[in-house]
Design a protein around this motif. Structure first.
Motif, PDB file in Angstrom:
ATOM      1  N   ALA B  10      56.199  29.273 -15.898  1.00 26.35           N
ATOM      2  CA  ALA B  10      55.046  30.034 -16.369  1.00 26.35           C
ATOM      3  C   ALA B  10      55.454  31.471 -16.679  1.00 26.35           C
ATOM      4  O   ALA B  10      56.553  31.908 -16.357  1.00 26.35           O
ATOM      5  CB  ALA B  10      53.958  30.015 -15.314  1.00 26.35           C
ATOM      6  N   PRO B  12      55.451  35.529 -16.324  1.00 30.81           N
ATOM      7  CA  PRO B  12      55.458  36.374 -15.120  1.00 30.81           C
ATOM      8  C   PRO B  12      54.154  37.141 -14.957  1.00 30.81           C
ATOM      9  O   PRO B  12      53.404  37.332 -15.909  1.00 30.81           O
ATOM     10  CB  PRO B  12      56.599  37.351 -15.394  1.00 30.81           C
ATOM     11  N   THR B  13      53.901  37.561 -13.743  1.00 28.58           N
ATOM     12  CA  THR B  13      52.789  38.463 -13.483  1.00 28.58           C
ATOM     13  C   THR B  13      53.260  39.894 -13.748  1.00 28.58           C
ATOM     14  O   THR B  13      54.314  40.305 -13.257  1.00 28.58           O
ATOM     15  CB  THR B  13      52.326  38.339 -12.022  1.00 28.58           C
ATOM     16  N   ILE B  14      52.499  40.600 -14.560  1.00 28.99           N
ATOM     17  CA  ILE B  14      52.864  41.980 -14.902  1.00 28.99           C
ATOM     18  C   ILE B  14      51.673  42.876 -14.634  1.00 28.99           C
ATOM     19  O   ILE B  14      50.571  42.609 -15.131  1.00 28.99           O
ATOM     20  CB  ILE B  14      53.307  42.077 -16.377  1.00 28.99           C
ATOM     21  N   ARG B  39      40.378  41.483 -21.966  1.00 29.25           N
ATOM     22  CA  ARG B  39      40.802  40.347 -22.798  1.00 29.25           C
ATOM     23  C   ARG B  39      42.201  39.887 -22.396  1.00 29.25           C
ATOM     24  O   ARG B  39      42.472  38.678 -22.349  1.00 29.25           O
ATOM     25  CB  ARG B  39      40.774  40.734 -24.278  1.00 29.25           C
ATOM     26  N   ALA B  42      41.991  37.852 -19.274  1.00 27.43           N
ATOM     27  CA  ALA B  42      41.343  36.559 -19.528  1.00 27.43           C
ATOM     28  C   ALA B  42      42.267  35.614 -20.295  1.00 27.43           C
ATOM     29  O   ALA B  42      42.252  34.401 -20.076  1.00 27.43           O
ATOM     30  CB  ALA B  42      40.044  36.764 -20.306  1.00 27.43           C
ATOM     31  N   MET B  43      43.088  36.164 -21.180  1.00 26.74           N
ATOM     32  CA  MET B  43      43.976  35.313 -21.982  1.00 26.74           C
ATOM     33  C   MET B  43      45.157  34.810 -21.175  1.00 26.74           C
ATOM     34  O   MET B  43      45.793  33.826 -21.538  1.00 26.74           O
ATOM     35  CB  MET B  43      44.496  36.085 -23.202  1.00 26.74           C
ATOM     36  N   THR B  44      45.508  35.523 -20.100  1.00 23.91           N
ATOM     37  CA  THR B  44      46.721  35.188 -19.354  1.00 23.91           C
ATOM     38  C   THR B  44      46.399  34.712 -17.930  1.00 23.91           C
ATOM     39  O   THR B  44      47.280  34.755 -17.064  1.00 23.91           O
ATOM     40  CB  THR B  44      47.663  36.414 -19.274  1.00 23.91           C
ATOM     41  N   ASN B  45      45.177  34.327 -17.717  1.00 24.55           N
ATOM     42  CA  ASN B  45      44.762  33.885 -16.378  1.00 24.55           C
ATOM     43  C   ASN B  45      45.067  34.955 -15.330  1.00 24.55           C
ATOM     44  O   ASN B  45      45.537  34.669 -14.231  1.00 24.55           O
ATOM     45  CB  ASN B  45      45.456  32.564 -16.035  1.00 24.55           C
TER      46      ASN B  45
END
Lengths: 342, 342
Positions: B10, B12-14, B39, B42-45
């Motif tokens: 998946a 990465p978390t940024i 946005r 919302a687009m990247t969970n």
């Protein structure tokens, strides 16, 4: 801070087909769907993959709505006013004669309650909608002869679609429905006296200036047509939340970039046309005022017999008046000053 | 067709911080950064998570650029013309007196080569930029007394920032730099004679109408200010491709929605102001013409000593003239007709 990539369940691969109502030759209009599709693929590493088909490749351009409604394709990119034959209410999501301009449509649909009103109506067709482009105010058509007053309109055979055609009919003209590729020969032979298409950039490609030198403005039946993406409601509901969000962001992008692209391309196209001997002509006050009056009569008549139209038009018309009162102050005063100071 | 979700690596978390140049009270302006951040999440969970800070929370509003340049934060949302003290070239990415309107800025930056020119300049500041909002033409300020001619401008103490202030100075006024919260008391006491802020919706909240009844238009020093997201170049380059793409789509959305939101909010605000006894006043031709002349002199002088300004301004000015020639045809003619037919 960037955390280490997690091993997690990735998003699914989704392949959709989009039918455009436009031919590839109308590259700016057709391009709106490509903007959406390209951005979606790029944002999802190719996993949300919408393939764009030009009008006619899957279904004819004017059947895009039906194809989405019936689930032949998952979505389309179209001009809602193409469907006024089903219900004149469709025009309110796109453009009506003497209606709102591009910025006003954005304000109304995004913030003024327009989206909710349109969605209620579109629910009857099994679709959800997203604005996806605007051409700005279009031009008012190519005429073989000058038209100075209402007398010159009587009996005039003009290629003009939708509600604009209905208004012209009330003024005594004979509106003709002719597909893009057939307009030029009809105008050349004199089978028709006049034809409207879009604006300088698109009109130039069809070559009308060679056979009809009088180029009228403004296109009062299209002050700011908003093009839309329609998505089949069931397919929309099946999308992962992240893809719905990505679709919406990409639709906003398509909306703002199409207008910017038209604004970029139209000025040099108009210059080229003028250098070919085209005569730029302004519709006379007599014609504009009569057309305005006829349009308002048509809206009153439609409202009297069509509750869906009445409900949305009542709000639309109220909004439009408030908008025009404000735009006349800062924006238009500024624009006019700049246009006269070179 | 929906394929089965694949187990894959998946994204990465940024987590980024964005400093806005605007206070939360300027909700439409401040909201531009929230539109982007919401946005993206919302687009990247939730994985691309930009936290928005109001001006002053991390650094003062006018130091947003420096904070991004130095890497204090990854990005900011700002008005480029705040940095004309560093280099007047910044104003060309935002608004200059008698410059382009909102649609024209979009056309120039997105399609007319503007983005490339601005990026070359911004590279000196270690940033990449994305348009992220526009207010439309602003209003021309609140005046305690009527100003009819150039004589009335002489010695006038006016709160007006940036290049607008420079032009007013050439006309004999004494421009004042005063932060938002301090303007009202200064205007009330008569320490200053006039003050400009934004437009009806934002101006109303500061209450200027209670102490200065003459509300002038148009705000000729801000025909269409474009607000921007600045991102630190190194942080941008570190982003996964999909997040760069998502950022761009969200910036387009912030750009089109801010203007729509202002267009939605300004008309009723103007009505409310007028019902409070505000006198709507148009700048006289004498003042507008003198201001236009002074502005053109300032651009010529700056071009003579600043190669970066000259390079971009030359293209900007050429583009603006072509745009105005076209807008005067279909769009403005249509708008004016509608504004006089209610």
């Amino acid at each position: 801070t960037v955390s280490a990539p997690a091993i997690a369940q990735a998003q699914p691969t989704i392949k959709w087909r989009l039918t455009s109502s436009f031919p590839k030759s109308l590259d700016t209009l057709y391009g709106g769907a490509e903007v959406l599709a390209n951005r979606l693929r790029a944002m999802t590493n190719g996993k949300f993959d919408i393939r764009v088909f030009a009008g006619g490749e899957i279904v004819p351009g004017l059947q895009a709505l039906d194809a989405v409604q019936q689930g032949t394709v998952e979505c389309c990119h179209t001009a809602p006013y193409y469907y006024v034959g089903k219900d004149k209410t469709f025009a309110l999501g796109c453009s009506i004669p003497f209606g709102m301009n591009a910025r006003q449509m954005n304000a109304w649909v995004y913030y003024g309650g327009g989206q909710k009103l349109l969605d209620e109506f579109y629910a009857n067709y099994n679709i959800v909608s997203f604005m996806g482009g605007n051409s700005g105010t279009q031009m008012g058509g190519w005429f073989r002869k000058e038209i100075k007053n209402l007398g010159d309109i009587k009996g005039l055979k003009m290629r003009v679609a939708g509600l604009g055609g209905t208004v012209f009919e009330r003024l005594g003209a004979v509106p003709q429905q002719i597909a893009g590729g057939d307009i030029y020969p009809a105008l050349e032979k004199g089978t028709i006296d006049a034809a409207e298409w879009v604006g300088p950039y698109d009109d130039e490609k069809l070559g009308f200036f060679k056979v009809a030198k009088n180029y009228y403005y403004p296109g009062w039946w299209e002050p700011g047509p908003a093009f839309s993406f329609y998505v089949n409601k069931k397919e929309w509901d099946k999308l992962p939340k992240e893809y719905q969000e990505a679709f919406q962001a990409a639709a906003y992008e398509a909306n703002v970039t199409m207008l910017a692209e038209y604004d970029h391309k139209n000025p040099p196209a108009l210059s080229r046309l003028l250098s070919q001997g085209v005569k730029l002509q302004k519709y006379s006050d007599e014609i504009m005022n009569a057309a305005y009056k006829a349009a308002m009569e048509i809206y009153a008549e439609e409202s009297a017999k069509n509750p869906a139209f009445k409900k949305i038009y009542t709000e639309y018309d109220k909004y439009r008046k408030t908008q025009n009162a404000w735009f006349s102050v800062a924006d238009t005063t500024m624009d006019r000053f700049l246009q006269t100071h070179k």
